[in-house]
Motif scaffolding. Sequence first.
Motif, PDB file in Angstrom:
ATOM      1  N   PHE A 206      75.193 133.917 -35.664  1.00 14.84           N
ATOM      2  CA  PHE A 206      74.859 135.182 -36.335  1.00 14.84           C
ATOM      3  C   PHE A 206      75.283 136.383 -35.506  1.00 14.84           C
ATOM      4  O   PHE A 206      75.849 137.354 -36.037  1.00 14.84           O
ATOM      5  CB  PHE A 206      73.353 135.241 -36.610  1.00 14.84           C
ATOM      6  N   PHE A 207      75.005 136.374 -34.206  1.00 16.17           N
ATOM      7  CA  PHE A 207      75.256 137.543 -33.372  1.00 16.17           C
ATOM      8  C   PHE A 207      76.729 137.705 -33.001  1.00 16.17           C
ATOM      9  O   PHE A 207      77.120 138.759 -32.491  1.00 16.17           O
ATOM     10  CB  PHE A 207      74.404 137.485 -32.108  1.00 16.17           C
ATOM     11  N   ASP A 208      77.545 136.665 -33.255  1.00 18.17           N
ATOM     12  CA  ASP A 208      78.963 136.757 -32.891  1.00 18.17           C
ATOM     13  C   ASP A 208      79.648 137.930 -33.580  1.00 18.17           C
ATOM     14  O   ASP A 208      80.567 138.549 -33.022  1.00 18.17           O
ATOM     15  CB  ASP A 208      79.689 135.460 -33.257  1.00 18.17           C
ATOM     16  N   ALA A 209      79.217 138.237 -34.801  1.00 13.53           N
ATOM     17  CA  ALA A 209      79.831 139.335 -35.558  1.00 13.53           C
ATOM     18  C   ALA A 209      79.591 140.687 -34.901  1.00 13.53           C
ATOM     19  O   ALA A 209      80.284 141.662 -35.217  1.00 13.53           O
ATOM     20  CB  ALA A 209      79.287 139.354 -36.986  1.00 13.53           C
ATOM     21  N   TYR A 210      78.627 140.743 -33.994  1.00 14.11           N
ATOM     22  CA  TYR A 210      78.307 141.998 -33.297  1.00 14.11           C
ATOM     23  C   TYR A 210      78.856 142.029 -31.878  1.00 14.11           C
ATOM     24  O   TYR A 210      78.596 142.982 -31.133  1.00 14.11           O
ATOM     25  CB  TYR A 210      76.782 142.174 -33.242  1.00 14.11           C
ATOM     26  N   LEU A 211      79.627 141.017 -31.502  1.00 14.52           N
ATOM     27  CA  LEU A 211      80.064 140.883 -30.107  1.00 14.52           C
ATOM     28  C   LEU A 211      81.574 140.758 -29.967  1.00 14.52           C
ATOM     29  O   LEU A 211      82.077 140.311 -28.940  1.00 14.52           O
ATOM     30  CB  LEU A 211      79.394 139.647 -29.476  1.00 14.52           C
ATOM     31  N   ASP A 212      82.308 141.208 -30.982  1.00 16.77           N
ATOM     32  CA  ASP A 212      83.770 141.128 -30.928  1.00 16.77           C
ATOM     33  C   ASP A 212      84.333 142.010 -29.819  1.00 16.77           C
ATOM     34  O   ASP A 212      85.260 141.628 -29.107  1.00 16.77           O
ATOM     35  CB  ASP A 212      84.357 141.529 -32.283  1.00 16.77           C
ATOM     36  N   HIS A 213      83.793 143.208 -29.679  1.00 16.79           N
ATOM     37  CA  HIS A 213      84.225 144.134 -28.626  1.00 16.79           C
ATOM     38  C   HIS A 213      82.980 144.798 -28.030  1.00 16.79           C
ATOM     39  O   HIS A 213      82.859 146.017 -27.974  1.00 16.79           O
ATOM     40  CB  HIS A 213      85.203 145.180 -29.171  1.00 16.79           C
ATOM     41  N   SER A 214      82.082 143.960 -27.583  1.00 17.45           N
ATOM     42  CA  SER A 214      80.769 144.409 -27.105  1.00 17.45           C
ATOM     43  C   SER A 214      80.879 145.367 -25.920  1.00 17.45           C
ATOM     44  O   SER A 214      81.724 145.210 -25.037  1.00 17.45           O
ATOM     45  CB  SER A 214      79.936 143.190 -26.698  1.00 17.45           C
ATOM     46  N   VAL A 215      79.994 146.367 -25.931  1.00 17.57           N
ATOM     47  CA  VAL A 215      79.861 147.278 -24.789  1.00 17.57           C
ATOM     48  C   VAL A 215      79.066 146.519 -23.717  1.00 17.57           C
ATOM     49  O   VAL A 215      77.837 146.517 -23.727  1.00 17.57           O
ATOM     50  CB  VAL A 215      79.137 148.576 -25.195  1.00 17.57           C
ATOM     51  N   ASP A 216      79.770 145.861 -22.820  1.00 13.95           N
ATOM     52  CA  ASP A 216      79.148 145.061 -21.766  1.00 13.95           C
ATOM     53  C   ASP A 216      79.312 145.778 -20.431  1.00 13.95           C
ATOM     54  O   ASP A 216      80.423 146.191 -20.075  1.00 13.95           O
ATOM     55  CB  ASP A 216      79.792 143.683 -21.680  1.00 13.95           C
ATOM     56  N   VAL A 217      78.210 145.918 -19.709  1.00 15.87           N
ATOM     57  CA  VAL A 217      78.211 146.646 -18.433  1.00 15.87           C
ATOM     58  C   VAL A 217      77.444 145.839 -17.396  1.00 15.87           C
ATOM     59  O   VAL A 217      76.376 145.280 -17.696  1.00 15.87           O
ATOM     60  CB  VAL A 217      77.567 148.045 -18.584  1.00 15.87           C
ATOM     61  N   LEU A 218      77.992 145.780 -16.192  1.00 19.23           N
ATOM     62  CA  LEU A 218      77.288 145.199 -15.044  1.00 19.23           C
ATOM     63  C   LEU A 218      76.930 146.325 -14.091  1.00 19.23           C
ATOM     64  O   LEU A 218      77.808 147.042 -13.614  1.00 19.23           O
ATOM     65  CB  LEU A 218      78.164 144.173 -14.328  1.00 19.23           C
ATOM     66  N   ARG A 219      75.635 146.482 -13.840  1.00 20.51           N
ATOM     67  CA  ARG A 219      75.143 147.506 -12.910  1.00 20.51           C
ATOM     68  C   ARG A 219      74.581 146.832 -11.670  1.00 20.51           C
ATOM     69  O   ARG A 219      73.632 146.046 -11.750  1.00 20.51           O
ATOM     70  CB  ARG A 219      74.090 148.385 -13.584  1.00 20.51           C
ATOM     71  N   MET A 220      75.186 147.133 -10.530  1.00 18.43           N
ATOM     72  CA  MET A 220      74.745 146.605  -9.241  1.00 18.43           C
ATOM     73  C   MET A 220      73.897 147.658  -8.548  1.00 18.43           C
ATOM     74  O   MET A 220      74.353 148.791  -8.343  1.00 18.43           O
ATOM     75  CB  MET A 220      75.964 146.236  -8.394  1.00 18.43           C
ATOM     76  N   ASN A 221      72.665 147.306  -8.205  1.00 17.59           N
ATOM     77  CA  ASN A 221      71.688 148.258  -7.679  1.00 17.59           C
ATOM     78  C   ASN A 221      71.323 147.949  -6.237  1.00 17.59           C
ATOM     79  O   ASN A 221      71.165 146.793  -5.857  1.00 17.59           O
ATOM     80  CB  ASN A 221      70.407 148.220  -8.519  1.00 17.59           C
ATOM     81  N   ASP A 222      71.130 149.021  -5.473  1.00 20.25           N
ATOM     82  CA  ASP A 222      70.710 148.906  -4.080  1.00 20.25           C
ATOM     83  C   ASP A 222      69.615 149.941  -3.852  1.00 20.25           C
ATOM     84  O   ASP A 222      69.777 151.116  -4.183  1.00 20.25           O
ATOM     85  CB  ASP A 222      71.899 149.180  -3.150  1.00 20.25           C
ATOM     86  N   TYR A 223      68.494 149.497  -3.288  1.00 20.08           N
ATOM     87  CA  TYR A 223      67.342 150.377  -3.110  1.00 20.08           C
ATOM     88  C   TYR A 223      67.135 150.784  -1.658  1.00 20.08           C
ATOM     89  O   TYR A 223      66.071 151.250  -1.291  1.00 20.08           O
ATOM     90  CB  TYR A 223      66.070 149.695  -3.645  1.00 20.08           C
TER      91      TYR A 223
END
Length: 340
Positions: free
Chosen positions: A165-182
């Motif tokens: 079902f969700f594949d139709a919403y993931l053809d060009h998904s806005v995917d982001v990896l955020r690397m955090n340091d505290y």
Amino acid sequence: MPTVDISPYVTGEGDRAAAATAFDAACREVGFVQVTGHGMADDVVEGLTTAMDEFFALDLGTKLAYRTPPEINRGYSPPRSESLSLSLGVGPAGGNDYFEAFNVGAARSTYGRDDLPADHYAENVWPAEVRGFEARVWTYFTEARRVARTLTRVAADALGLPEGFFDAYLDHSVDVLRMNDYALPPGTVDAGGGPLTGMGAHTDYGIVTVLWADRVPGLQVLGGDGAWHDVQPAEGALLVNLGDLTGRWTNDRWLSTLHRVVPPVVDGTIRRRRSAAFFCDGDVDAVVTTLPQCVGADHPDRYGPVTVGEHLAAKLAGSRAGVPNPNAGRETERLMAGRP
């Protein structure tokens, strides 16, 4: 924190129905879940963490060269340049979160499409000073994306939706990896008159988040009892939480859970903590509407249709550009009702 073994969806062996049922229960009751059996190799995680350590160890001037405008969710964000709680319309107008971050994401070139919006699909900036940074980080990005896509298959089964079902919403998904340091340099921590926050209270914005975190305390989740609860991953597990769009799809049957980071402060300095959040947010032009099976006479539809791009723009304007989000609504109410 519920734990779900998703290996039946990774290896093809085992009881998928049991995994889906356990995932549904975790999403209803907590909105955060630990997943095991995800198939991500230890050396992939080690490659990510060493790349993060080497970048964040650079001097501030070098890191600032990789800063991008607020509307471009890429590159370096220095400490106190963001206020995540503004994505809920709450908090100071200036940056007050004590974390630094580096963001990479799926770009136009990733999908081979020049027609995608340049802001949501910006090209990445890669620090030349860290040898092999791009390769190590992108290897992790690719694996985290695989885990996120696997989780959408689990979610479809858990919600009784057609497979894929969700594949139709993931053809060009806005995917982001955020690397955090505290980490902060030794010295007195000055919050500038505001509250001391590692990362302000917020919900995630998209469909599902896959979070690697070291086992240093700080992450807290707002429970149904109105109290903040400490969360720490088990060795080798990944933390998974749902985003606002999934909350909209399910009419809050599944929770987009409020969470924050409160860094341990010892003698005026913050103990170092690291995390890396992979956000699977969906196609920018996709329209999210409430699933019919999640609406009933005793549970009316709480949300109108929204595109992924519209939702992300409002959220990012709050956290990165310092503009309070006026449309957070229910999430803001939940935050304000929580106990200190």
